[in-house]
Motif scaffolding. Sequence first.
Motif, PDB file in Angstrom:
ATOM      1  N   LYS A 130       0.919  -1.249  -0.038  1.00 37.81           N
ATOM      2  CA  LYS A 130      -0.198   0.070  -0.068  1.00 37.81           C
ATOM      3  C   LYS A 130       0.820   1.228  -0.010  1.00 37.81           C
ATOM      4  N   ARG A 131       0.474   2.305  -0.450  1.00 39.03           N
ATOM      5  CA  ARG A 131       1.410   3.472  -0.662  1.00 39.03           C
ATOM      6  C   ARG A 131       0.448   4.837  -0.399  1.00 39.03           C
ATOM      7  N   SER A 132       1.314   5.996  -0.082  1.00 42.83           N
ATOM      8  CA  SER A 132       0.659   7.225   0.222  1.00 42.83           C
ATOM      9  C   SER A 132       1.634   7.962  -0.777  1.00 42.83           C
ATOM     10  N   THR A 133       0.991   8.938  -1.710  1.00 44.66           N
ATOM     11  CA  THR A 133       1.827   9.871  -2.296  1.00 44.66           C
ATOM     12  C   THR A 133       1.743  11.377  -1.723  1.00 44.66           C
ATOM     13  N   ASP A 134       0.968  11.494  -0.594  1.00 46.56           N
ATOM     14  CA  ASP A 134       0.803  12.823  -0.126  1.00 46.56           C
ATOM     15  C   ASP A 134       1.229  12.748   1.223  1.00 46.56           C
ATOM     16  N   GLY A 135       2.222  11.838   1.700  1.00 47.70           N
ATOM     17  CA  GLY A 135       2.840  11.813   3.104  1.00 47.70           C
ATOM     18  C   GLY A 135       2.156  11.376   3.989  1.00 47.70           C
TER      19      GLY A 135
END
Length: 568
Positions: A130-135
């Motif tokens: 899973k990832r977040s691209t906005d911190g």
Amino acid sequence: MIRNTIITLTVMMLLILFQIRVIADGENGQESSWSDPFQLSGPQTNCYIPAIAVNNSTVHVIYSQRNYTGIYYKRGYNNGTIWENEKLLINVTSGEPAIAVYNNNVHIVWSDFRNNEEMNISKGWEIYYKRSTDGGNTWSDDMRLSNADNNISGTPNIVCEGDIVHVVWGDARDSVGTMYYGYGGAIYYKKSVDNGNNWTNDTRISDTKVKAFVPSIAISGNYVYVAWNDKRDYVNDEIYFKRSIDQGETWENDTRLTFSENITSYIPDIAAMNESVYITWEEDNYYDGVSFIKSENYGQTWSNITPLTPGIHFVGVPKIGINENYIHIAFERGDSLGGDLFYLISKDFGENWENIRKITFNELVWSYVNIYVMGNLLHFVWTDPGEINSIFYMNNSNFGLGFVGIDVDGDWVENNNDAFPEDPAASIDSDGDGYPDEWNPWKTSEDSTTGLNLDVFPNNADEWNDTDNDSFGDNYDAFPTNPNEWKDTDNDSYGDNEDVFPNDPNEWIDSDGDGIGDNTDAYPNDPSKWEREESKEDNFLLILLIISIFIIIFIVLIYKVINGRRKS
């Protein structure tokens, strides 16, 4: 002019007060470079296995529920001084999370049970991402990475730089027979070159298909390094290493780093910077220890192994971080009753190591410490068992040079709590008599630097030795070298146990048992009599003596009478 003088004097006084405070803190062993421990997990969240990553001053932490029912995420600002509420990020059966961050891109991987068709806990685990691209504000959907054919994929690890993300894990799909520790047969790898949107196929990178697990991964430029523990050669696990020089496109052969047939080497952690590669791991020869090895040529050749905790046991699960020429290692020490966290630093690329420093003192800390280095700030997370398992955080703003507590003798007990602060062999003296209650773990009198001897009576300040082992201290014992005697009530030099007449200083033995001491008894070997009897002969002699005396007196008187008449 007067106003400026007053301002100057005020500033000088404040500086002096500040300096006094710093000195006082140093004397008390609490240096200002360490923050106070802060509990991250909520009061109802029973958690463990925390992982941490830091970008600038933003701290990202994930941890799993103790019963594998979910994974939580928590974000801190200003280097961990302000924290948001924890967020349940993964709400399925899952655990063993790992995290990596690059700028605002936050990547996490974990072991996941959702695809188990048979609901058999010993199989069906897969690696998810899973990832977040906005911190960390918003998150993508869960993405399955591994395909272990309803077997087990576990203990994942992840690193990233730019848009390239690397993941490794232990995988049992190729295993023959019983799987080792529940995971692994082989080490698998995959990567993404577009920030986690697309991924390469699963690739087995270990030469062995069985008994390889718990991998750790590090990157430096185009080099990708992986270390893991492996049981292919002997009855014990050994540390293996593998590298890629082209961002994971191809891999060189496995390299075995440890050769200790009677010692288990496992749970490695790896870090890399420029041409240097550093690995630490736990060694277990009934008890545990922490060891270290390094390469200064991109993993081509390796130094000798350095034991970092010689003679100290129940330590392990080390984690490593690096910045510039400093190497930082955090590890735990404890047994089933608990323990604490400890820290080591080398300032010369691992050539020399400073004394071990204790960084927590509640004697409840156990397992799963993690460390992250960002600039000159060290970040720590760990599991602390109370009524429930909780996740705690602490940082150090001075390259780890400050430490909580002072331990001069290096016996893992800070001076304030050490009855013998300059002797590593002991630390407890319950009765305060200057003799230790017990030796510190794995210490003996031979380890004492001040000639200590154990206190046989740890709760009696008046006694500490019992030479004859009769349970009476030498200070009280009237016969300290005689195990059968300890008291002499009448002070006749005969112990009460032996003395037939313990209250009579003139008697101590009664050979014939007639109740009369031998010194008084005229017949010490005849129980029928003890006073001397007068015989007839004795009476006759006495009468004869008396008659003789009278005769002599009579003769003297007659002589005087006759003599007197002659003179007249």
